[in-house]
Design an enzyme around this catalytic site. Sequence first.
Site, PDB file in Angstrom:
ATOM      1  N   THR A 276       0.850  -1.187   0.000  1.00 15.19           N
ATOM      2  CA  THR A 276       0.000   0.000   0.000  1.00 15.19           C
ATOM      3  C   THR A 276       0.885   1.236   0.000  1.00 15.19           C
ATOM      4  O   THR A 276       1.791   1.358   0.818  1.00 15.19           O
ATOM      5  CB  THR A 276      -0.928   0.051   1.236  1.00 15.19           C
ATOM      6  OG1 THR A 276      -0.144   0.108   2.433  1.00 15.19           O
ATOM      7  CG2 THR A 276      -1.822  -1.177   1.294  1.00 15.19           C
ATOM      8  N   SER A 277       0.647   2.144  -0.955  1.00 10.19           N
ATOM      9  CA  SER A 277       1.372   3.414  -1.031  1.00 10.19           C
ATOM     10  C   SER A 277       2.880   3.167  -1.116  1.00 10.19           C
ATOM     11  O   SER A 277       3.345   2.488  -2.037  1.00 10.19           O
ATOM     12  CB  SER A 277       0.993   4.285   0.174  1.00 10.19           C
ATOM     13  OG  SER A 277       1.425   5.604   0.023  1.00 10.19           O
ATOM     14  N   LEU A 278       3.657   3.661  -0.167  1.00  5.65           N
ATOM     15  CA  LEU A 278       5.097   3.411  -0.139  1.00  5.65           C
ATOM     16  C   LEU A 278       5.406   1.913  -0.195  1.00  5.65           C
ATOM     17  O   LEU A 278       6.400   1.482  -0.794  1.00  5.65           O
ATOM     18  CB  LEU A 278       5.690   4.027   1.124  1.00  5.65           C
ATOM     19  CG  LEU A 278       7.129   3.681   1.520  1.00  5.65           C
ATOM     20  CD1 LEU A 278       8.112   4.107   0.434  1.00  5.65           C
ATOM     21  CD2 LEU A 278       7.480   4.334   2.847  1.00  5.65           C
TER      22      LEU A 278
END
Length: 321
Positions: free
Chosen positions: A98-100
């Site tokens: 998720t994301s990073l």
Amino acid sequence: MKPSTVFLFSGQGSQYYQMGSPLFQGNSRFRSCMIMLDERIEGQMGFSPLHQLYNAGRKVNEVFDQLPVTHLSIFMVEYALARTLMDEGIVPDYVLGTSLGEFAAAAVAGIISVEQAVDMLAAQVQYLEEGCAQGGMLAVLGDPALFGQIPLIHKNCSLVSENYSMHFVISGSTEALDKAVQELNRSSILSVKLPVQYAFHSAMLDGIGPQYKKYLDSIHCRPPRLRFISSLYGKEISRLPDAYFWNVIRYPILFREAISGLEQTAPHVYIDAGPSGTLATMVKYNLAQDSASQQHMILTPYNREGLNIEKLKKTLMLSRI
């Protein structure tokens, strides 16, 4: 039916000082991987994440929010933990970030090299610090429908993710988040500010979009060697579209949808390779009562990494009998 394994990689907000410290002290694979990444980062950015992350004077409960250090430290810990688990014979069938965390998932899946991932994150930090106003992110312990029901929030903040039935995250300017907290408090709705200095997944990042996307044009992405579940699209993808690594920090996270899709082919053993087990918790609250899937965390602030790895190995061994 033999369960598949899914490695989970979380993003900003899951970090804390000393994360992974017991493994760094006691596991040669984890330690060597962390040192290798630290040397590359220090050569590029002029500081050692390890020196700050494992500084003896820093406590687990201290605020840890300096973007250059946290951004690279989260990636280092996640990638090193994944390689450590794989050395122990725990090899994922799927990766999901998720994301990073999508950068760690892509590196583990072989879509990009670990060196490319470090370079991409170093560039991202530089662009963010030079081109974006600071803001923040707020986790809300309430029905995600609240985001659309409270005008002060949906007009001034961005929805980052709907994580499960009673948890969602928003981002925005410091002022907007302070007002959101006040509004939520009036309704006795709990919220927690995350240790993040920028409003990821919001229009506050748009100023660096053209520059970062131009940089990403030079990155060659390979087909994944492991099945890659995208939280940007909420499903498995076999090829990363252009500007994918810009879009994963700019647009909402569809983690809930990704887990729902995976559960159509359950059972799975979800293994949280993030610093604090946040994604394992989110999986738990997204599983149906009759699901045969399991979720496991490895790293916690309570120094149980070694025990958690041994417990996971036993679980996987029993599931394959």
